[in-house]
Structure formats: C-alpha cells, structure tokens
Write a protein that holds these residues in place. Sequence first.
Motif, short mmCIF file in Angstrom:
data_model
loop_
_atom_site.label_atom_id
_atom_site.label_comp_id
_atom_site.label_asym_id
_atom_site.label_seq_id
_atom_site.Cartn_x
_atom_site.Cartn_y
_atom_site.Cartn_z
N SER A 289 20.06 53.90 38.00
CA SER A 289 21.14 53.38 37.16
C SER A 289 20.91 53.79 35.71
O SER A 289 19.77 53.98 35.27
CB SER A 289 21.19 51.85 37.24
N PHE A 307 23.56 46.02 31.18
CA PHE A 307 24.40 46.13 32.37
C PHE A 307 25.85 46.42 31.99
O PHE A 307 26.50 47.28 32.60
CB PHE A 307 24.29 44.84 33.18
N THR A 311 28.06 49.70 32.91
CA THR A 311 29.31 49.52 33.65
C THR A 311 30.46 50.21 32.91
O THR A 311 31.29 50.89 33.53
CB THR A 311 29.62 48.02 33.82
N CYS A 318 26.07 49.96 38.76
CA CYS A 318 26.61 48.78 38.07
C CYS A 318 28.05 48.50 38.49
O CYS A 318 28.46 47.33 38.58
CB CYS A 318 26.53 48.97 36.55
#
Length: 405
Positions: A289, A307, A311, A318
């Motif tokens: 990620s 996060f 995203t 995510c």
Amino acid sequence: MKKVAGNQKLIRSTNLNLIIDLVRRQGPISRADVAKILKLSAPSVSSNIEQLLAMEILEEVGTRDIVSSGRPPILLRFNRHYGYIIAIDLAGDRIRMAVGDLMGEIIAQDEVSFSLKSNITADDFYSVMNKMKELLGSKHISQEKLKVVCVGTPGIINKETGYFKAAPRFKEWDTINIHQLMKQEMDADVMVINDMNLNVIGENRYGAGKGFKNLLGINIDFGIGAGLIIDGRLYEGSRLAAGEVGYWVCGSPNFDEPGQLKNNYLDYYSSLYALMNTVKRDLSNGAESKITDYCKGNLEMVDFEAFCKATADGDPYCMQKTKELVQSLAIVLANMSVLLDLELIIVGGDIVKLGYKFIQPLRELVNGMVPLTTTIVFSELGERSGIYGGFAVALDRVMQEILPQ
C-alpha cells in the motif's frame, strides 16, 4: 367575577415571556409592532416592556426612519449580554469549551488536549474548570453573569444522582459527581448530557439537520456513537442509553464463549480503531500500500491520516478497505433507517476525511437495501456540533428561567 391574583400573575408572566421571545427572534422591533403581533393592548405592552427594560433583559436601540411626519418609534432588542453560557465537549482527544452570549454567538473558546490512550482524572477536570474561569476573565465576564454550563460527555450519566453509570475513559469518575462538582466551582446552573445527544441537537438546531424531525447523528471515530431526534425531540431511552451503538452486535458471534462477544461489537468491528488495527496487521504481514510511502516504511507511524491520503490517491488496498468499511456500516444504517423510519442520517467524526469516496457508496448501498429513501449527509458543524448543541440546550434553559419566580 372576582379576579384571582394568581391568575393575573400567571398572565403577566406569560406576556413577559412572549415579549422576550418575540423581541429576541425579531428585534429590533417597536412597541407598536409587539402589540400588533402578540395581539396585546398598547398599555399592557408598554407596562411589560418598561419592566423588562428595568431588568435589563431588553434595551432600546434608537429609532426607525419613517416617511410620514410624526414621532419615530423607539426600537427594542434583546440584551444578548444579560447573561452568558458555557458549553464543554469532553469527547475526543481535545476537550473543547466555549463561552456564548444569549443569542448563541461564541465570544471566547479554548481547548485542552488529552491522549485518547490515557484516562481523564478528577485533577484533569479541575484544570478544565480553571481554563473556563480564565475564558470568562479574558472577556471581563463576572461569574454572576454566568447562567448555565452545559457539559457533553461520553458515557451514560444518571441524571438523578449525577454519577456516571458507564464511562470507561474517565478514571475515578464513578466516585465523582460531575454535576455537583461543576455547580460548586462555577456557581451556575449545570446540565450534563451525553456528547452524541448534544451533537445531534447541534446539527438539528444549527447545522445539516435543520428542518428535519426524525434523524440520526452518528460519529465514526476511534469508537462509534449516535444520537437520535424523534418527532422533533431528543430521544434518550428509558435509561438514558439510546444511541450507544458501539455495543451493536455485528457479524456471527460465538455464543459458546460470551466473553468474546465484545469482538463483535460495532466499536471493534467497524470503527476507525478496528480499521487501523486491520491495516497495521495486514501491512506487517506484507500487504502492499502507498500508506508505507507516507510513513517512510515505519509501521508505527501508520495512522488514519495516512490511510486517507492513500485512499485519495486511489491506492487499491485502501480503496478495498474503504469499500469493506462502507459495506459493514451500510448494513447497520439500513437497519436503523427501517426500524426508525428516518428522514436523515448525519455522519460525523474523523470518517468525513474520506470524503466522497466514503459517503456516496454509503448512500447508494443503504438506499438500495431499504424501501424508502433516507438522506445521508456529512456533518455540517463538524467538531463544533457538540458546542452548538450545548449552546442550544443551555439557551433553552436560560429562556425558560429568565424571569425571577
């Protein structure tokens, strides 16, 4: 018929309250307009207004320009500085407090930071009260002018005793009467209300919930909490625990081991605490990620801010976790919507940082599962919803008791 003194006193008190309410809502306004709107005689209005001017609840503010010749009418307005209110929000990692005038305008505010990982003790609360006194002093407001203090707190409060029934974050508070303590220190009327109840009141009075009569406010943060307005009024439940949705049971619990049931509570299942625990576990097990780029490979620095950034950048991992979170919460909100026939659901808390990528699929899923459409929006007031909810209930109390008995 003989006039009853008690009835005359009640009529006068009622008329005084009607005049105060009208001038507060529509002032500056003339005596003639007050009489016309309330359908009271001019002598009665004049007498009552003179009493309110003497008490400094109302004040004269000049005259209105008129086209015709004659004496211009003197205008009246409500004295917003007749007294002051304080609202305190004990939720989250920052205890917020604000001083407001009697029109609900913030005139001073401050906050005290506490770690979410630590308990708040009685000594900590004394420091909050000292900060409130400093706020009043900064605006040269005497404590005699302080009318109501409204405290919003997580947990369940017994309104009859003033003690907490449940407040896991507040160490020692099972033996502390917050209502009594605040009243002694601040020498004012004190109200202690669940923080999520104040949040939904604030949104209903001043924010996204204006004009709605049946709504749910739900905050998705480290934990999850909710407040309910039903038929235009706050619904607290028979034991003041309505909205404690963190205990909502999700998934398929193992009933053979009741001690493990908490793992299926919504707080442990779909909160940001649960989300970030899952993310950290997956990353330590090798999941890929962009979060690690923002944290320079240090998993200890992985947080919800990182996060959200990943995203927003379209990070597949995510995006998938956001999708799973939306699906989990959509089931809960759909069930709540059907049970209560809600017009509106207001989503607040740190979850709003995910923005459109969270709220739009949530709307689509919820309304795809229920027969009637429920409007779902983000909080309009954000972190200020609890403060404005505190102002709303404090002002209601002040206006109910503004006249001496």
